[in-house]
Design a protein around this motif. Structure first.
Motif, PDB file in Angstrom:
ATOM      1  N   ARG A  70      -3.491   2.426   6.715  1.00 14.57           N
ATOM      2  CA  ARG A  70      -2.429   1.461   6.986  1.00 14.57           C
ATOM      3  C   ARG A  70      -1.775   1.000   5.696  1.00 14.57           C
ATOM      4  N   LEU A  71      -2.599   0.574   4.719  1.00 11.57           N
ATOM      5  CA  LEU A  71      -2.065   0.102   3.450  1.00 11.57           C
ATOM      6  C   LEU A  71      -1.417   1.238   2.669  1.00 11.57           C
ATOM      7  N   TYR A 118       1.970   1.887   4.173  1.00  6.72           N
ATOM      8  CA  TYR A 118       2.858   0.775   3.786  1.00  6.72           C
ATOM      9  C   TYR A 118       3.343   0.933   2.349  1.00  6.72           C
ATOM     10  N   ARG A 119       2.409   1.181   1.426  1.00  8.23           N
ATOM     11  CA  ARG A 119       2.782   1.287   0.016  1.00  8.23           C
ATOM     12  C   ARG A 119       3.690   2.487  -0.245  1.00  8.23           C
ATOM     13  N   ARG A 148       7.143   1.760   1.231  1.00  4.51           N
ATOM     14  CA  ARG A 148       7.776   0.747   0.396  1.00  4.51           C
ATOM     15  C   ARG A 148       8.248   1.352  -0.926  1.00  4.51           C
ATOM     16  N   THR A 198       6.889   5.386  15.020  1.00  2.16           N
ATOM     17  CA  THR A 198       5.452   5.251  14.720  1.00  2.16           C
ATOM     18  C   THR A 198       4.649   6.373  15.378  1.00  2.16           C
ATOM     19  N   ALA A 235       1.558  -0.839   9.573  1.00 10.05           N
ATOM     20  CA  ALA A 235       2.287  -0.607   8.320  1.00 10.05           C
ATOM     21  C   ALA A 235       3.749  -1.018   8.461  1.00 10.05           C
ATOM     22  N   TYR A 236       4.357  -0.677   9.593  1.00 19.87           N
ATOM     23  CA  TYR A 236       5.756  -1.057   9.825  1.00 19.87           C
ATOM     24  C   TYR A 236       5.898  -2.579   9.919  1.00 19.87           C
ATOM     25  N   MET A 290       4.146  -4.763   8.392  1.00 13.76           N
ATOM     26  CA  MET A 290       4.076  -5.307   7.036  1.00 13.76           C
ATOM     27  C   MET A 290       5.394  -5.103   6.300  1.00 13.76           C
ATOM     28  N   LEU A 291       6.029  -3.942   6.507  1.00 11.72           N
ATOM     29  CA  LEU A 291       7.332  -3.695   5.879  1.00 11.72           C
ATOM     30  C   LEU A 291       8.358  -4.715   6.368  1.00 11.72           C
ATOM     31  N   ASP A 319       7.589  -8.224   4.925  1.00  6.76           N
ATOM     32  CA  ASP A 319       7.897  -8.345   3.501  1.00  6.76           C
ATOM     33  C   ASP A 319       9.366  -8.137   3.184  1.00  6.76           C
ATOM     34  N   GLU A 337       0.223  -8.909  -1.602  1.00  5.80           N
ATOM     35  CA  GLU A 337      -0.336  -7.944  -0.673  1.00  5.80           C
ATOM     36  C   GLU A 337      -0.689  -8.656   0.641  1.00  5.80           C
TER      37      GLU A 337
END
Length: 478
Positions: free
Chosen positions: A25-26, A29-30, A33, A50, A67-68, A70-71, A74, A121
């Motif tokens: 997941r992270l 995301y990273r 991003r 997804t 992950a989406y 979190m995007l 942020d 984070e």
């Protein structure tokens, strides 16, 4: 117009890169991003679905959704109902020396020559101290804050009552009487910047260096650290399945000046202080002339049966100081808690509050007052309780196949996964973090005596799928 990113198998020109192992997941995301910050994905570009991401990388769809999310949270992406997820039109900018900005690094510029605003984070699933985001609640608060900014009261332009506004204290007292059986007047309520300030005010108003204070063992570390830093003599008292063992406390320090307890949902073991122990604790406080500091930090979250009455409500001798917070129910960033003090301590506590922090935010107070008065808070708690319960159930199910001994808690926002006595829970907590699963080792929370081994895991603030996936990743490494 920016070229849209294709969502079929041919979008590999901007394919995210994921490691072979670790928290997917992270990593997703990273990677996404980074593509956005680097300009490979431009503002307005549509991200793959997804389902497509999950299929391509052999990850769960829940991981892709997380992950989406979190995007979006942020500010790097925007979710459009019925259309999909797109790169945000105004993504966070890279700040260059001199104050100029760019969407991605300037050609020839090294990493050390630019200043990038730090994006915190997101917490790992399982991390303690998170609250449940609620779109309806945020919408109401935005409306209330805008209303008070558009037509500001005159009191926003002068110094406030150090106890907090009378209108807010009326609503808090009314809520505590109805929900927790607390017996108090609005004048006994002091608004604080969360639990920690409430504890600090209590210690400074009530105790002097050298005084003995019982604490539960194991205990909430921040409270213990505060007592030690204040020069108090901390007396660890064991906790069993009924809560703090009052007879053990009597044997260790019968004339202690105070006791700090978390009776509704003991932190970190999760037990509830039985009525027998509650009455025994109150009787001891009366006999010793001691005070009980009752931290009722997550009492709103009970999933089965009615909660036991607050200690404060069954004490008729004015020996209980009641501490509560809106951080667990609303959000920690709101910075609102409360202290209910006996009349004899009010003047001193208010003097200390005035000298240390003057008064709470009037703007936020007015919004919170209306939120409580108009029934929004009760509705929010009901929604949050349903979400937290679903997350708890998903976490318990994911952990059930492991060697961890897990009991589904009937109250609170965390659970305890117990380990054999010879296990290294500190090492396992680090191992969990490496898997993208946030946990806290139990054994360091003890101050004395036999230390049980286990992992303390939070389940508030996370989608059930994300929490379950993180837990399963960790379980596979055991």
């Amino acid at each position: 117009m920016a070229k849209k990113l294709r969502t079929n198998s041919d979008w590999s020109a901007a394919t995210p890169m994921l490691p072979a192992a670790g928290p997917r997941r992270l990593a997703l995301y990273r990677s996404l991003r980074g593509l956005i910050e680097g300009g490979q994905l431009a503002p307005g570009d549509k991200l793959p679905t997804t389902r497509d991401i999950a299929s391509r990388f052999s990850i769960s769809r829940g991981a892709a959704v997380a992950a989406y999310d979190m995007l979006v949270a942020d500010g790097f992406a925007e979710a459009r109902v019925g259309a999909g997820t797109f790169v945000a039109m105004n993504v966070p900018q890279v700040m260059l020396h001199g104050g100029n900005t760019a969407a991605h690094p300037v050609a020839g510029e090294s990493a050390s020559e630019r200043i990038v605003p730090r994006q915190d984070e997101p917490p790992l699933p399982g991390t303690l101290g998170c609250s449940t985001a609620d779109a309806a609640t945020l919408r109401v608060f935005r409306m209330l804050m805008n209303r008070h900014l558009t037509n500001p009261s005159a009191r926003h332009f002068q110094y406030n009552d150090p106890a907090g506004s009378h209108a807010l204290r009326v609503e808090v007292a009314r809520y505590l009487q109805a929900a927790r059986g607390v017996v108090c007047t609005p004048d006994q309520v002091i608004m604080t910047a969360g639990t920690q300030q409430a504890l600090d005010l209590t210690v400074r108003a009530l105790l002097t260096p050298g005084d003995q204070v019982w604490i539960e063992d194991p205990c909430y570390a921040a409270a213990r650290e505060l007592f030690v830093a204040s020069g108090l003599q901390v007396v660890p008292v064991p906790v069993d399945r009924e809560g703090i063992v009052v007879d053990a406390g009597r044997g260790l320090a019968s004339r202690a000046s105070a006791v700090y307890v978390t009776p509704s949902h003991q932190y970190p073991l999760g037990v509830t202080l039985s009525m027998t122990r509650r009455l025994a604790l109150i009787n001891w406080a009366r006999e010793a002339g001691a005070y009980i500091i009752e931290d009722d930090y997550d009492s709103e979250f009970r999933f089965a049966g009615p909660p036991l009455s607050a200690l404060q409500g069954i004490d008729d001798a004015g020996r209980v100081i009641y501490v509560g917070t809106f951080s667990k129910t609303l959000l920690p960033g709101f910075r609102f808690g409360y202290l209910v003090v006996p009349e004899a301590l009010r003047a001193r506590a208010l003097t200390i509050r005035r000298l240390a922090d003057r008064f709470p935010s009037t703007l936020a107070e007015d919004a919170l007052t209306e939120f409580l008065r108009d029934g929004h808070f009760s509705a929010h708690v009901k929604r949050a309780r349903r979400r937290v319960r679903a997350a708890r159930d998903a976490l318990v199910e994911a952990l059930s196949s492991s060697r961890l001994m897990v009991t589904s808690p009937e109250q609170g926002l965390h659970l305890l996964a117990e380990l054999p006595d010879d296990a290294d829970d500190v090492a396992l907590a680090r191992q969990a973090m490496d898997c993208g699963f946030g946990t806290k080792a139990l054994s360091p929370l003890y101050a004395a005596g036999t230390r049980r081994r286990g992992l303390v895991i939070g389940f508030a603030g996370f989608a059930p799928d994300a929490l379950s996936e993180a837990a399963r990743r960790f379980v596979q490494t055991l």
